[in-house]
Design an enzyme around this catalytic site. Structure first.
Site, short mmCIF file in Angstrom:
data_model
loop_
_atom_site.label_atom_id
_atom_site.label_comp_id
_atom_site.label_asym_id
_atom_site.label_seq_id
_atom_site.Cartn_x
_atom_site.Cartn_y
_atom_site.Cartn_z
N GLY A 105 42.14 47.43 42.77
CA GLY A 105 42.51 48.32 41.68
C GLY A 105 41.35 48.56 40.72
CD GLU A 128 42.87 46.83 47.48
OE1 GLU A 128 41.83 46.83 48.17
OE2 GLU A 128 42.97 47.45 46.40
N1 3HC Z 1 44.71 38.43 40.39
C1 3HC Z 1 45.04 37.28 39.77
N2 3HC Z 1 44.19 36.27 39.56
C2 3HC Z 1 42.92 36.44 39.98
C3 3HC Z 1 42.50 37.61 40.63
C4 3HC Z 1 43.45 38.65 40.82
N3 3HC Z 1 43.15 39.81 41.40
N4 3HC Z 1 41.20 37.49 40.93
C5 3HC Z 1 40.83 36.29 40.49
N5 3HC Z 1 41.85 35.65 39.91
C6 3HC Z 1 41.84 34.33 39.28
C7 3HC Z 1 41.63 33.22 40.28
O1 3HC Z 1 42.85 32.79 40.84
C8 3HC Z 1 41.01 32.15 39.41
O2 3HC Z 1 42.03 31.55 38.70
P1 3HC Z 1 41.97 29.98 38.32
O3 3HC Z 1 40.74 29.84 37.48
O4 3HC Z 1 43.26 29.75 37.61
O5 3HC Z 1 41.88 29.26 39.64
C9 3HC Z 1 40.17 32.97 38.43
O6 3HC Z 1 40.71 34.28 38.44
C10 3HC Z 1 38.70 33.05 38.81
O7 3HC Z 1 38.61 33.47 40.16
P2 3HC Z 1 37.57 32.82 41.17
O8 3HC Z 1 37.56 31.35 41.01
O9 3HC Z 1 37.86 33.39 42.50
O10 3HC Z 1 36.19 33.39 40.58
P3 3HC Z 1 34.91 33.87 41.37
O11 3HC Z 1 33.96 34.29 40.33
O12 3HC Z 1 34.52 32.86 42.37
O13 3HC Z 1 35.36 35.18 42.19
C11 3HC Z 1 36.38 37.32 42.52
C12 3HC Z 1 35.74 36.34 41.51
C13 3HC Z 1 35.35 37.78 43.54
C14 3HC Z 1 36.86 38.50 41.71
C15 3HC Z 1 37.53 36.63 43.26
O14 3HC Z 1 38.38 36.00 42.33
C16 3HC Z 1 38.39 37.56 44.07
O15 3HC Z 1 38.04 37.89 45.18
N6 3HC Z 1 39.53 37.98 43.52
C17 3HC Z 1 40.48 38.79 44.21
C18 3HC Z 1 40.03 40.23 44.29
C19 3HC Z 1 41.07 41.07 44.97
O16 3HC Z 1 41.60 40.76 46.01
N7 3HC Z 1 41.37 42.22 44.36
C20 3HC Z 1 42.34 43.13 44.90
C21 3HC Z 1 43.67 42.76 44.34
S1 3HC Z 1 44.95 43.71 45.09
C22 3HC Z 1 44.86 45.23 44.36
O17 3HC Z 1 43.98 45.48 43.59
C23 3HC Z 1 45.94 46.20 44.71
C24 3HC Z 1 45.64 47.56 44.26
O18 3HC Z 1 45.07 48.28 45.33
C25 3HC Z 1 46.90 48.32 43.83
#
Ligand code: 3HC
Length: 703
Positions: A105, A128
């Site tokens: 997003g 995603e």
């Molecule tokens: N939602 C909720 N929590 C999230 C999150 C997300 N999208 N991304 C990260 N967090 C949280 C983690 O769970 C973690 O929480 P914690 O400290 O309580 O354990 C905290 O944020 C920090 O995350 P990381 O430890 O993973 O931090 P890094 O710096 O190592 O990595 C990142 C950062 C690359 C952004 C990684 O967190 C990541 O890959 N996040 C997910 C990204 C993702 O999948 N985004 C797509 C979401 S789905 C979407 O967007 C649908 C849309 O198309 C409608």
């Protein structure tokens, strides 16, 4: 006290700056999307504002939707009222100013903006698919319009993070700032430059660039192997196809339907679970809050065999200069040759550039002896997996290394307390169990001996993360957590052969389940002699040890696996394809005749359950002994150490899907049938009786 708003509209004279401030990574949590919509509307209504900037506070732009909200019955804003829709209707240009990550997003919001600029270290992507869904904020419709369906398909079906310079070349970004430039002021200046340009450039108005219509089927074919049993990757392709064949609004409606279908699918739930389990595993509940991992700069690896070489490569791959030594010059030369060949293979495959290979190789420094490593701050020992080989190495290291140097052993099973006892610095010693090939496999099992200091353990865990691993902590028990929980599976798969199965039959069941390779084929790859060593040691220590005569017979016959051209399968020279071997069937038959084991037919489910339930039971024992912090840590180890299919969450998560009571009842039946090796663990019985899922099991305090 009222909370600070998660989105602010600030003003820099004639430019409105929309700041998303939702730590730690600006996921689109409660109030964020509404906040952006509100700021866009206010920016448009404010006559002083000519253009806007969308920027993230803290370490990132926007990491995507809030995954924690998924599957909770949340209501999504209706089509037409989302942030991107409001951007589409905006009368003033909006510039996305990206640092850190613009994922999911996050990138979709940026694609809704009229311009996108970024700092050089930023990364963008639509990951995603990795959590079992498809981009649901217009990403499947806008990205193909911007970069063409081929690139869009690659990004959306892989979920990879694209570095800013590449994103610029692909046309996702309009500008990458010079190193060190200030993002906010540069974005404000950019917005001022484009403030009067009309019409506003909207991605949705672009025509999809020309493409080959065979692309979609070709992509389906290309992903078939890794996407088997999954829906999301195929929906991603269909949605991009819709972008190419339908008007924008209809494409968006398709995407929206697919998103609703996938959000609560089994695979999406399992993949979300895996995502959070991987973050949980880094947390050590009993670690004092003031303990910080030590920095290290000068690692060394002892042993230039397959494991030592792979470990040295891991350090080099992540920018560390690393020293490597072996007992003889010949062994060291062979090791360096192997490292070079491994890198060369990656270059040949196109996954590594030649100059990257040269840079990495140059960081690996072969050294002649202990004298050359005595000033290193971390040593990872990776010599032969036998206590009588490892102990003298540790004694020597203890003698020559600086007193505060940390000494880690790459062992997959040996008693770390026993090993530490030959040194005078047990507080500085830990196990670091790498998985083979060490430069590829993501898991680092960090083993805590009883006298290791918290700082040593925190440093070992951090070391893994610094070299791209997922570090998971295990107690000091034979086989630690990963191999100990896997051992019964390894036994059952061979016992199944005594009862009428063939290796290829078992392998097929496990590949159909989702493993990349069957366990017998994996055995051939790893070398059957390795397991035979461990069995000998355990049989000597335990008179009730369940022997595996078929496996032993193969090793006696010199069938060590791929390296000897024959193991559970036979191999053609220079080819790794396993071919079922009538000779193996004959050996099995012969052993069966000697044992007189009754034969029967097996269903696929029986094979699957025999292997996995035996490990679930053992994992429960590990938890009840306090050798792991959480059931989800076991899952992380199975995902990253053993290739357990990620879209099934992990061993314990999968077993929860079967139901703890069902698992227990079946194990109890096998207990009656086969005796002690199937005795249910106390924890399993307790969970079954109390109706507690595996992933909520309370383990004993870690020790
Ligand atoms: N939602 C909720 N929590 C999230 C999150 C997300 N999208 N991304 C990260 N967090 C949280 C983690 O769970 C973690 O929480 P914690 O400290 O309580 O354990 C905290 O944020 C920090 O995350 P990381 O430890 O993973 O931090 P890094 O710096 O190592 O990595 C990142 C950062 C690359 C952004 C990684 O967190 C990541 O890959 N996040 C997910 C990204 C993702 O999948 N985004 C797509 C979401 S789905 C979407 O967007 C649908 C849309 O198309 C409608």
């Amino acid at each position: 006290m009222s909370q600070a708003p998660v989105v602010r509209l600030e003003k820099d004279n004639d430019i409105g700056v929309i700041v998303v401030d939702y730590p730690p990574v600006n996921a689109l949590g409660p109030g964020v999307a509404d906040g952006i919509v509100d700021a866009l509307n206010r920016g448009n209504a404010d006559p002083e504002i000519r253009a806007m900037v969308l920027i993230g506070a803290g370490r990132s732009f926007i990491a995507g939707a809030d995954i924690r909200g998924f599957g909770t019955g949340r209501k999504r804003a209706p089509l037409g009222s989302r942030t991107y829709d409001v951007m589409d209707r905006s009368a003033k240009p909006v510039v996305a100013a990206i640092h850190g990550y613009a994922l999911g997003g996050g990138l979709e919001n940026a694609l809704g903006c009229h311009y996108r600029i970024a700092v050089p270290a930023a990364k963008v992507g639509l990951p995603e698919v990795q959590i079992g869904i498809l981009p649901g904020g217009g990403g499947t419709q806008r990205l193909p319009r911007l970069v063409g369906p081929k690139v869009a398909l690659d990004m959306i079906t892989s979920g990879r993070h694209v570095p800013a310079p590449e994103a610029l070349a692909l046309g996702i970004l309009d500008e990458v700032l010079p190193e060190g430039a200030d993002l906010r002021s540069s974005a404000v200046a950019y917005a001022r430059r484009v403030a009067d340009i009309r019409p506003l450039p909207r991605v949705r108005d672009r025509a999809v660039p020309p493409y080959d219509p065979g692309l979609f089927d070709a992509t389906r074919k290309a992903i078939a192997r890794r996407a088997r049993n999954q829906k999301a990757p195929y929906r991603c392709i269909e949605a991009v196809e819709a972008a190419c064949t339908l008007p924008f609004e209809e494409g968006i409606a398709r995407e929206n339907e697919f998103f609703a279908e996938l959000e609560n699918s089994d695979e999406a739930r399992a993949l979300r679970y895996a995502f959070f389990a991987e973050r949980e595993v880094a947390k050590l509940p009993d670690m004092p809050a003031d303990i910080k991992p030590r920095d290290f700069h000068d690692p060394a690896v002892i042993g230039a065999g397959t494991m030592g070489g792979g470990i040295a490569m891991s350090f080099a791959d992540f920018g560390y200069d690393v020293k490597i030594m072996d007992a003889t010059e010949a062994a060291l030369n062979r090791g360096m040759e192997r490292i070079r060949n491994n890198y060369a293979t990656s270059v040949k495959r196109g996954s590594l550039a030649q100059d990257d290979m040269e840079r990495r190789l140059a960081r690996i420094h072969p050294v002649a002896g202990y004298d050359d490593i005595k000033d290193c701050d971390i040593v990872v020992e990776a010599v032969f997996e036998r206590m009588d080989v490892k102990k003298p190495v540790f004694a020597k290291l203890d003698e020559i290394m600086n007193p505060d140097a940390l000494l880690f052993s790459n062992t997959s099973a040996l008693d770390m307390d026993d090993l530490a006892s030959v040194t005078g610095r047990a507080q500085n010693i830990a196990g670091t169990h790498f998985f083979s090939p060490a430069n590829v496999m993501k898991l680092l099992e960090v083993v805590r001996p009883s006298k290791a200091s918290p700082e040593t353990m925190a440093t070992a865990m951090a070391m893994g993360r610094k070299i791209g691993k997922i570090s998971a902590m295990a107690g000091n028990t034979d086989g630690f957590v990963a191999n100990r929980s896997r051992a019964p599976f390894n036994g059952e798969m061979v016992i199944l052969l005594e009862e009428g199965c063939l290796p290829e039959q078992v392998d097929k069941v496990m590949v159909d389940f989702g493993y990349p390779m069957g366990p017998f084929a994996v055995g051939d790859l790893a070398g059957l002699d390795v397991g035979a060593e461990g069995r000998k040691r355990r049989a000597a220590a335990n008179p009730n040890y369940r022997k595996l005569p078929i496996a032993d017979r193969l090793v006696e016959l010199g069938r060590f696996g791929q390296k000897t051209g024959a193991g559970w399968y036979r191999y053609e020279k220079g080819d790794r394809t396993p071919h079922p071997d009538p000779e193996v069937a004959a050996i099995i038959k012969q052993v069966i005749a000697e044992l007189g084991t009754p034969q029967h037919d097996f269903t696929d489910q029986e094979i699957l359950f025999r292997l996995l339930f035996s490990s679930v039971n053992e994992a429960c024992r590990i938890l009840e002994e306090g050798k792991a912090y959480r059931a989800s840590d076991v899952d992380v180890m199975w995902l990253h150490g053993f290739g357990f299919p990620r879209y099934r969450g992990g061993l314990m998560y999968w077993a929860d899907g079967i139901g703890v009571k069902n698992v227990y009842d079946q194990i109890e039946r096998w207990h009656q049938q086969y005796g002690e090796r199937w005795a249910p663990s106390r924890l399993l019985r307790h969970l079954a009786e109390s109706g507690t899922p595996f992933r909520e099991a309370k383990p004993a305090p870690f020790r």
